[in-house]
Design a protein around this motif. Structure first.
Motif, PDB file in Angstrom:
ATOM      1  N   UNK A  21       0.803  -1.224   0.000  1.00 18.24           N
ATOM      2  CA  UNK A  21       0.000   0.000   0.000  1.00 18.24           C
ATOM      3  C   UNK A  21       0.838   1.279   0.000  1.00 18.24           C
ATOM      4  N   UNK A  22       2.163   1.143  -0.135  1.00 16.12           N
ATOM      5  CA  UNK A  22       3.019   2.315  -0.262  1.00 16.12           C
ATOM      6  C   UNK A  22       3.575   2.863   1.034  1.00 16.12           C
ATOM      7  N   UNK A  23       3.179   2.302   2.159  1.00 12.97           N
ATOM      8  CA  UNK A  23       3.703   2.692   3.472  1.00 12.97           C
ATOM      9  C   UNK A  23       3.940   1.420   4.285  1.00 12.97           C
ATOM     10  N   UNK A  24       4.712   1.561   5.343  1.00 12.04           N
ATOM     11  CA  UNK A  24       4.939   0.438   6.248  1.00 12.04           C
ATOM     12  C   UNK A  24       4.100   0.668   7.491  1.00 12.04           C
ATOM     13  N   UNK A  25       3.358  -0.372   7.890  1.00 15.59           N
ATOM     14  CA  UNK A  25       2.565  -0.293   9.110  1.00 15.59           C
ATOM     15  C   UNK A  25       2.604  -1.652   9.807  1.00 15.59           C
TER      16      UNK A  25
END
Length: 177
Positions: A21-25
Motif C-alpha cells: 500500500x506504499x507505506x509500512x505499518x
C-alpha cells in the motif's frame, strides 16, 4: 550512505511494505511474520516465537524511530534517511539476524540447507534468482549448506550503510562485473 546501501534501503522498504500500500505499518509485519512462519514448518516453538518477537521489534523500532508525524505508518521519505543507522537499529537488526538464521536451522546442527534458505527468503519477498546468488556468495559447503553464523553476519552486514561488495548486495540484483 554508499550507493549499494541506498539500493538495499529501497528494497527493504518494498519488502517491509508487505501489503503493497506504499507505506509500512504494523499489518505489514503481521503479513510477513505469517509468511515466514508458514515456510518454517520444521522449526520448534522457541524459534518461531523468536522470529515473531524479532518482527514485532522491527515494527516497534520503525514506528518509534521513524514515524515522524505519529500517524502509525512509515513512508519511504521517513524510512530512507534513517533505517541504516546502526545507533538506532543495530540491536533490532542483531535480534532479527539471530532469529531468522536460527529459524533456518531447525535440526540445530549449525547449518542451513539451500531449500529452507530459499523458502524463508522467498517468504520475506526476495527474488528467487537473487536468493540463489546470495546463497552462492556465502560459499556453501559441498553439501550445499551455509552456517547459521554466516547468515546472521550477512543479515547484519546488509543493514550497514558503509559496506559495499557484500554478499547481500546480490539481493538487489546481479553484481556488476
Amino acid at each position: 550512505m554508499r550507493t549499494e546501501a541506498a539500493k538495499r534501503v529501497e528494497l527493504v522498504f518494498s519488502l517491509f511494505d508487505a501489503n503493497g500500500n506504499g507505506v509500512i505499518d504494523s499489518d505489514d509485519f503481521d503479513l510477513m511474520t505469517g509468511r515466514v512462519l508458514e515456510a518454517a514448518v520444521a522449526s520448534d516453538a522457541g524459534a518461531k516465537e523468536a522470529i515473531r518477537k524479532a518482527f514485532r521489534q522491527w515494527w516497534t523500532t520503525l514506528a518509534t524511530e521513524l514515524d515522524a508525524n505519529g500517524d502509525g505508518v512509515v513512508t519511504l521519505d521517513e524510512f530512507r534517511p534513517f533505517v541504516l543507522d546502526p545507533e538506532r537499529f543495530g540491536p533490532t537488526v542483531s535480534q532479527f539476524a539471530e532469529a531468522l538464521s536460527a529459524l533456518g536451522d531447525p535440526d540445530g546442527d549449525g547449518l542451513i540447507e539451500r531449500p529452507l534458505f530459499l523458502s524463508l527468503m522467498t517468504a520475506i519477498g526476495f527474488e528467487e534468482a537473487n536468493i540463489h546468488a546470495l546463497f552462492d556468495a556465502f560459499g556453501p559447503d559441498a553439501e550445499d549448506r551455509i552456517t547459521v553464523a554466516t547468515w546472521a553476519t550477512g543479515i547484519e552486514d546488509y543493514y550497514a550503510p558503509d559496506l559495499a561488495g557484500i554478499p547481500g548486495d546480490r539481493l538487489v540484483g546481479a553484481p556488476a562485473v
